[in-house]
Design a protein around this motif. Sequence first.
Motif, short mmCIF file in Angstrom:
data_model
loop_
_atom_site.label_atom_id
_atom_site.label_comp_id
_atom_site.label_asym_id
_atom_site.label_seq_id
_atom_site.Cartn_x
_atom_site.Cartn_y
_atom_site.Cartn_z
N TRP A 40 0.84 -1.19 0.00
CA TRP A 40 0.00 0.00 0.00
C TRP A 40 0.88 1.25 0.00
O TRP A 40 1.92 1.29 0.65
N ASP A 41 0.43 2.29 -0.72
CA ASP A 41 1.06 3.60 -0.70
C ASP A 41 0.21 4.51 0.17
O ASP A 41 -0.99 4.67 -0.07
N ALA A 42 0.82 5.07 1.22
CA ALA A 42 0.09 5.89 2.19
C ALA A 42 0.40 7.36 2.01
O ALA A 42 1.54 7.74 1.77
N THR A 43 -0.64 8.19 2.16
CA THR A 43 -0.49 9.64 2.25
C THR A 43 -1.21 10.03 3.54
O THR A 43 -2.42 9.85 3.67
N VAL A 44 -0.43 10.52 4.51
CA VAL A 44 -0.97 10.85 5.83
C VAL A 44 -0.84 12.35 6.07
O VAL A 44 0.23 12.92 5.90
N PHE A 60 4.56 7.27 2.44
CA PHE A 60 5.40 6.09 2.60
C PHE A 60 4.68 4.87 2.04
O PHE A 60 3.48 4.93 1.72
N THR A 61 5.42 3.77 1.92
CA THR A 61 4.87 2.51 1.44
C THR A 61 4.96 1.49 2.56
O THR A 61 5.93 1.50 3.32
N TYR A 62 3.96 0.65 2.67
CA TYR A 62 3.97 -0.40 3.69
C TYR A 62 3.35 -1.67 3.11
O TYR A 62 2.71 -1.65 2.06
N LYS A 119 -8.71 1.32 -2.12
CA LYS A 119 -8.49 2.57 -1.37
C LYS A 119 -8.93 2.38 0.09
O LYS A 119 -9.98 1.79 0.36
N ALA A 120 -8.12 2.91 1.00
CA ALA A 120 -8.46 2.89 2.43
C ALA A 120 -8.33 4.31 2.97
O ALA A 120 -7.36 5.00 2.69
N THR A 121 -9.33 4.74 3.72
CA THR A 121 -9.31 6.07 4.30
C THR A 121 -9.60 5.98 5.80
O THR A 121 -10.29 5.05 6.25
N GLY A 122 -9.06 6.93 6.56
CA GLY A 122 -9.33 6.92 7.99
C GLY A 122 -8.81 8.16 8.68
O GLY A 122 -8.18 9.02 8.07
N LYS A 123 -9.10 8.21 9.97
CA LYS A 123 -8.68 9.34 10.79
C LYS A 123 -8.51 8.83 12.21
O LYS A 123 -9.28 7.99 12.67
N SER A 124 -7.49 9.36 12.90
CA SER A 124 -7.31 9.01 14.31
C SER A 124 -6.78 10.22 15.07
O SER A 124 -6.30 11.18 14.46
N HIS A 125 -6.90 10.17 16.35
CA HIS A 125 -6.43 11.24 17.23
C HIS A 125 -5.17 10.79 17.95
O HIS A 125 -4.96 9.61 18.17
#
Length: 154
Positions: A40-44, A60-62, A119-125
């Motif tokens: 997966w290629d991540a954009t955070v 980054f990639t994971y 595609k995966a999307t999310g949010k955390s605190h």
Amino acid sequence: MKHFICQGIVSVFTFFVIVVFLAMGVQAEEKDCIDVSGTWDATVEIDASNCGGSIRTARFTYELIQNGCIVTFKRKGEKDIQAEVRGNSIYWPKRKIPGRQVGSTVDLEEGVSQVSGNKATGKSHWTWTKGTNSCSGTNSWIDIKQQSEQTKMP
């Protein structure tokens, strides 16, 4: 009279058997999970504006390695993280990581990635702490699953 009592016992027993099978069906349904294994290629987007910082983007990639409904997050230079896939969501555990400043820590709350196709999307605190000082922020992400080399593109 004995016939009536036996019928009652059989009815109660049948009721409990049905309840057990329904409960097992619900539990099995909860364990269903999609396949999220792969690279997966991540954009955070990291929002540290409440901490006197700014909003920055990390890429980054994971790799996710899946065994049943448990996935292992692997990224070079980082400790492996295990998460659980339930339905089409990945539930990331709460964890503590070292902060950028010596002696500081960042507590990451549980996160959830909603997966739709590739595609995966999310949010955390998260909360940053050093001594008695603390502040909080958020991480939002969009991850795109890389195409397998075996997949033929049209």
